[in-house]
Design an enzyme around this catalytic site. Structure first.
Site, PDB file in Angstrom:
ATOM      1  N   HIS A 251     -29.010  -9.904  16.419  1.00  0.00           N
ATOM      2  CA  HIS A 251     -29.018 -10.087  17.878  1.00  0.00           C
ATOM      3  C   HIS A 251     -29.718 -11.392  18.271  1.00  0.00           C
ATOM      4  O   HIS A 251     -29.261 -12.112  19.155  1.00  0.00           O
ATOM      5  CB  HIS A 251     -29.775  -8.939  18.561  1.00  0.00           C
ATOM      6  CG  HIS A 251     -28.920  -7.761  18.928  1.00  0.00           C
ATOM      7  ND1 HIS A 251     -27.820  -7.864  19.755  1.00  0.00           N
ATOM      8  CD2 HIS A 251     -29.020  -6.448  18.621  1.00  0.00           C
ATOM      9  CE1 HIS A 251     -27.280  -6.656  19.921  1.00  0.00           C
ATOM     10  NE2 HIS A 251     -27.991  -5.779  19.233  1.00  0.00           N
TER      11      HIS A 251
ATOM     12  N   HIS B 228     -29.626  -5.557  11.885  1.00  0.00           N
ATOM     13  CA  HIS B 228     -28.876  -5.508  13.151  1.00  0.00           C
ATOM     14  C   HIS B 228     -29.627  -6.262  14.258  1.00  0.00           C
ATOM     15  O   HIS B 228     -29.036  -7.064  14.993  1.00  0.00           O
ATOM     16  CB  HIS B 228     -28.664  -4.029  13.520  1.00  0.00           C
ATOM     17  CG  HIS B 228     -27.996  -3.772  14.835  1.00  0.00           C
ATOM     18  ND1 HIS B 228     -26.807  -3.073  14.946  1.00  0.00           N
ATOM     19  CD2 HIS B 228     -28.359  -4.070  16.115  1.00  0.00           C
ATOM     20  CE1 HIS B 228     -26.461  -2.986  16.223  1.00  0.00           C
ATOM     21  NE2 HIS B 228     -27.395  -3.572  16.957  1.00  0.00           N
ATOM     22  N   GLU B 229     -30.941  -6.010  14.371  1.00  0.00           N
ATOM     23  CA  GLU B 229     -31.721  -6.625  15.455  1.00  0.00           C
ATOM     24  C   GLU B 229     -31.932  -8.120  15.225  1.00  0.00           C
ATOM     25  O   GLU B 229     -31.922  -8.908  16.173  1.00  0.00           O
ATOM     26  CB  GLU B 229     -33.076  -5.921  15.622  1.00  0.00           C
ATOM     27  CG  GLU B 229     -33.008  -4.422  15.917  1.00  0.00           C
ATOM     28  CD  GLU B 229     -32.080  -4.043  17.060  1.00  0.00           C
ATOM     29  OE1 GLU B 229     -31.861  -4.852  17.980  1.00  0.00           O
ATOM     30  OE2 GLU B 229     -31.546  -2.915  17.024  1.00  0.00           O
TER      31      GLU B 229
ATOM     32  N   GLY C 175     -33.573   0.595  17.921  1.00  0.00           N
ATOM     33  CA  GLY C 175     -34.038  -0.777  17.890  1.00  0.00           C
ATOM     34  C   GLY C 175     -33.540  -1.521  19.112  1.00  0.00           C
ATOM     35  O   GLY C 175     -32.563  -1.105  19.744  1.00  0.00           O
TER      36      GLY C 175
ATOM     37  N   CYS D 207     -24.770   0.286  19.300  1.00  0.00           N
ATOM     38  CA  CYS D 207     -25.648  -0.720  19.899  1.00  0.00           C
ATOM     39  C   CYS D 207     -25.787  -0.400  21.377  1.00  0.00           C
ATOM     40  O   CYS D 207     -24.794  -0.075  22.029  1.00  0.00           O
ATOM     41  CB  CYS D 207     -25.032  -2.102  19.705  1.00  0.00           C
ATOM     42  SG  CYS D 207     -25.994  -3.423  20.430  1.00  0.00           S
ATOM     43  N   LEU D 208     -27.016  -0.514  21.890  1.00  0.00           N
ATOM     44  CA  LEU D 208     -27.231  -0.195  23.303  1.00  0.00           C
ATOM     45  C   LEU D 208     -26.468  -1.150  24.226  1.00  0.00           C
ATOM     46  O   LEU D 208     -26.208  -0.818  25.372  1.00  0.00           O
ATOM     47  CB  LEU D 208     -28.733  -0.234  23.632  1.00  0.00           C
ATOM     48  CG  LEU D 208     -29.583   0.825  22.906  1.00  0.00           C
ATOM     49  CD1 LEU D 208     -31.058   0.621  23.221  1.00  0.00           C
ATOM     50  CD2 LEU D 208     -29.145   2.234  23.288  1.00  0.00           C
TER      51      LEU D 208
ATOM     52  N   GLN E 169     -31.180  -8.511  24.482  1.00  0.00           N
ATOM     53  CA  GLN E 169     -30.537  -7.372  25.142  1.00  0.00           C
ATOM     54  C   GLN E 169     -31.178  -7.015  26.475  1.00  0.00           C
ATOM     55  O   GLN E 169     -30.600  -6.259  27.251  1.00  0.00           O
ATOM     56  CB  GLN E 169     -30.578  -6.141  24.227  1.00  0.00           C
ATOM     57  CG  GLN E 169     -29.746  -6.302  22.969  1.00  0.00           C
ATOM     58  CD  GLN E 169     -29.832  -5.054  22.122  1.00  0.00           C
ATOM     59  OE1 GLN E 169     -30.742  -4.925  21.323  1.00  0.00           O
ATOM     60  NE2 GLN E 169     -28.910  -4.132  22.314  1.00  0.00           N
TER      61      GLN E 169
HETATM   62 NI    NI Z   1     -27.723  -3.735  19.014  1.00  0.00          NI
END
Ligand code: NI
Length: 180
Positions: A146, A142-143, A46, A100-101, A51
């Protein structure tokens, strides 16, 4: 389509609240396409627009791809969520490891609701209301976090966060070094 730069902890954009998409323009469509490419390229399940440096409420998700990513060929079925909103979260929750990226190499257990009801618009502007469970529910939580400037480390138990303190401060130092 092009691959976008992923903003790394603790870039301030990760702490900002993204604004709603009012109109689905070509710019939004291009952003979604680029986010999908960036997500797959980084082997993520995701990605939220914060991000990649855009403060708009756009998220891409593909958890099925991740579950299959060790088998070949991996089927891709990306979901683009415009203005996602979680309407209901089950009281029943589960702790599982997340990454997480924007926080490379950091992993930790986070409690999330097992089941959610959520709504969003697709790229044609159609409204959808759906349910998700398991990994998909976790990923959407999670997203959506963000988009509100919340990171998964904020939701970790304090003792687990303490264990990661060294890694987090190294990431912060690296970030400071890159911005001068
Ligand atoms: Ni993340």
């Amino acid at each position: 389509m092009s691959r976008l730069k992923i903003y790394i902890y603790d870039d301030p954009i990760l702490r900002q609240v993204a604004r709603p998409v009012e109109k689905i323009t070509d710019k939004i469509r291009r952003l979604a396409a680029d986010m999908i490419e960036t997500m797959y390229d980084a082997r993520g399940v995701g990605l939220a627009a914060n991000q990649v440096g855009e403060l708009v409420r756009v998220v891409t998700v593909d958890t099925a791809w991740s579950e299959k990513r060790n088998s070949k060929p991996a089927a891709r079925n990306p979901l683009v969520l415009i203005n996602p909103e979680i309407l209901e979260e089950s009281a029943e929750d589960e702790s599982a490891s997340e990454g997480c990226l924007s926080l490379p190499e950091i992993e930790g257990d986070v409690w999330r609701s097992l089941k959610i009801r959520f709504r969003y618009q697709d790229l044609d502007g159609n409204a959808h209301e759906e349910e998700a469970t398991g990994l998909k529910a976790r990923c959407i939580q999670h997203e959506t976090d963000h988009l509100n400037g919340i990171l998964f480390i904020d939701r970790m138990a304090p003792e687990s966060r303490i264990e990661l303190a060294g890694q987090l401060s190294r990431l912060r130092e690296k970030f400071k070094a890159t911005v001068g």
